[in-house]
Design a protein around this motif. Structure first.
Motif, PDB file in Angstrom:
ATOM      1  N   ASP A   1       6.596  -3.430  -6.722  1.00 52.07           N
ATOM      2  CA  ASP A   1       6.099  -4.550  -7.508  1.00 52.07           C
ATOM      3  C   ASP A   1       6.177  -5.828  -6.684  1.00 52.07           C
ATOM      4  O   ASP A   1       7.100  -6.593  -6.799  1.00 52.07           O
ATOM      5  CB  ASP A   1       6.921  -4.693  -8.786  1.00 52.07           C
ATOM      6  N   CYS A   2       5.192  -6.043  -5.855  1.00 45.66           N
ATOM      7  CA  CYS A   2       5.158  -7.263  -5.058  1.00 45.66           C
ATOM      8  C   CYS A   2       4.786  -8.428  -5.916  1.00 45.66           C
ATOM      9  O   CYS A   2       4.153  -8.353  -6.906  1.00 45.66           O
ATOM     10  CB  CYS A   2       4.147  -7.117  -3.936  1.00 45.66           C
TER      11      CYS A   2
ATOM     12  N   VAL B   1       5.714  -8.377   3.845  1.00 46.76           N
ATOM     13  CA  VAL B   1       6.102  -7.490   2.756  1.00 46.76           C
ATOM     14  C   VAL B   1       5.072  -7.529   1.630  1.00 46.76           C
ATOM     15  O   VAL B   1       4.557  -6.507   1.221  1.00 46.76           O
ATOM     16  CB  VAL B   1       7.500  -7.845   2.219  1.00 46.76           C
ATOM     17  N   CYS B   2       4.760  -8.716   1.121  1.00 48.14           N
ATOM     18  CA  CYS B   2       3.882  -8.841  -0.040  1.00 48.14           C
ATOM     19  C   CYS B   2       2.448  -9.225   0.304  1.00 48.14           C
ATOM     20  O   CYS B   2       1.610  -9.311  -0.573  1.00 48.14           O
ATOM     21  CB  CYS B   2       4.464  -9.858  -1.018  1.00 48.14           C
ATOM     22  N   GLY B   3       2.170  -9.504   1.565  1.00 54.23           N
ATOM     23  CA  GLY B   3       0.807  -9.803   1.969  1.00 54.23           C
ATOM     24  C   GLY B   3       0.435 -11.275   1.915  1.00 54.23           C
ATOM     25  O   GLY B   3      -0.639 -11.657   2.368  1.00 54.23           O
TER      26      GLY B   3
ATOM     27  N   GLU C   1       0.805  -1.218   0.000  1.00 50.81           N
ATOM     28  CA  GLU C   1       0.000   0.000   0.000  1.00 50.81           C
ATOM     29  C   GLU C   1       0.839   1.270   0.000  1.00 50.81           C
ATOM     30  O   GLU C   1       0.318   2.349  -0.206  1.00 50.81           O
ATOM     31  CB  GLU C   1      -0.918   0.022   1.228  1.00 50.81           C
ATOM     32  N   SER C   2       2.134   1.146   0.246  1.00 53.63           N
ATOM     33  CA  SER C   2       2.987   2.331   0.361  1.00 53.63           C
ATOM     34  C   SER C   2       4.352   2.065  -0.255  1.00 53.63           C
ATOM     35  O   SER C   2       5.059   1.143   0.170  1.00 53.63           O
ATOM     36  CB  SER C   2       3.148   2.698   1.842  1.00 53.63           C
ATOM     37  N   SER C   3       4.741   2.875  -1.221  1.00 56.49           N
ATOM     38  CA  SER C   3       6.047   2.686  -1.844  1.00 56.49           C
ATOM     39  C   SER C   3       7.166   2.967  -0.844  1.00 56.49           C
ATOM     40  O   SER C   3       8.221   2.332  -0.897  1.00 56.49           O
ATOM     41  CB  SER C   3       6.197   3.551  -3.093  1.00 56.49           C
TER      42      SER C   3
ATOM     43  N   MET D   1       7.397  -0.151   1.284  1.00 54.84           N
ATOM     44  CA  MET D   1       7.976  -1.218   0.471  1.00 54.84           C
ATOM     45  C   MET D   1       9.483  -1.028   0.344  1.00 54.84           C
ATOM     46  O   MET D   1      10.249  -1.986   0.451  1.00 54.84           O
ATOM     47  CB  MET D   1       7.329  -1.274  -0.905  1.00 54.84           C
ATOM     48  N   PHE D   2       9.920   0.199   0.136  1.00 59.62           N
ATOM     49  CA  PHE D   2      11.356   0.477   0.034  1.00 59.62           C
ATOM     50  C   PHE D   2      12.067   0.059   1.321  1.00 59.62           C
ATOM     51  O   PHE D   2      13.078  -0.631   1.279  1.00 59.62           O
ATOM     52  CB  PHE D   2      11.583   1.974  -0.240  1.00 59.62           C
ATOM     53  N   LEU D   3      11.520   0.448   2.460  1.00 64.51           N
ATOM     54  CA  LEU D   3      12.112   0.082   3.746  1.00 64.51           C
ATOM     55  C   LEU D   3      12.131  -1.436   3.923  1.00 64.51           C
ATOM     56  O   LEU D   3      13.154  -2.011   4.309  1.00 64.51           O
ATOM     57  CB  LEU D   3      11.332   0.732   4.891  1.00 64.51           C
ATOM     58  N   TYR D   4      11.013  -2.100   3.637  1.00 65.27           N
ATOM     59  CA  TYR D   4      10.933  -3.545   3.809  1.00 65.27           C
ATOM     60  C   TYR D   4      11.906  -4.264   2.882  1.00 65.27           C
ATOM     61  O   TYR D   4      12.556  -5.235   3.272  1.00 65.27           O
ATOM     62  CB  TYR D   4       9.514  -4.049   3.554  1.00 65.27           C
TER      63      TYR D   4
END
Length: 181
Positions: free
Chosen positions: A180-181, A137-139, A54-56, A59-62
């Protein structure tokens, strides 16, 4: 997209600076003060419940946390791929097989055969090979395009410059997709 490491900016599409970027990233990942980073990223997720898909920014941090964890495991064990069923994350089979218990989300897909998935070392599944699903990370524990691209970047070894610089983890340089998960 670009990343700044040790006060030097690197453009993700500039192949000419890949070696220098890899050297600086390796120095950062080898820094003893950086050892805690993957655990800190998981704690941030667990406490704040930010969804990577939900948040770029999240996602960057993860993905940086995943890259650091993967690097540390590879550096410490000298191998990153596992095939043994005993090293299988217990949640992963719930998403794969002939009749998966759980459905894939966020453009993920499942494998019809757990044996084939394990034989392929869980390439494309979000996480550290078959041993660790990174559902946070990807759900889910399904295969995803961004994860598959990262595994392809790292197919020459985790210490290759494309893999070490987190290309494919933080962004997909072929599709120019940062999330891009």
């Amino acid at each position: 997209m670009f990343i700044i490491i040790d006060d030097v900016q690197f453009d993700v599409k500039n192949g000419a600076t890949k070696s220098e970027e890899a050297e600086k990233m390796k120095a950062l990942l080898d820094d003893p003060e950086f050892e805690f980073f993957p655990a800190a990223v998981r704690l941030i997720h667990d406490e704040l419940n930010l969804k990577g898909w939900e948040s770029s920014a999240a996602m960057f941090l993860y993905r940086m946390g995943m890259a650091a964890e993967k690097y540390q495991l590879g550096r410490d064990s000298k191998t990153l791929r596992y095939n043994k069923r005993g090293e299988l994350d217990p949640v992963t089979p719930d998403y794969h097989g002939v009749s998966p218990k759980l459905k894939c989300t966020y453009n993920g897909w499942s494998s019809a055969s757990m044996d084939d998935l394990i034989a392929d070392q869980c390439r494309g599944v979000c996480g550290q090979t078959c041993a660790s699903c990174w559902k946070w990370v990807c759900g889910d524990c399904c295969a995803h395009h961004g994860c598959k691209r990262h595994d392809e970047f790292c197919s020459d070894g985790y210490f290759s410059s494309d893999c070490l610089t987190a290309r494919g983890v933080l962004w997909d340089t072929e599709t120019d997709t940062p999330l891009d998960c």
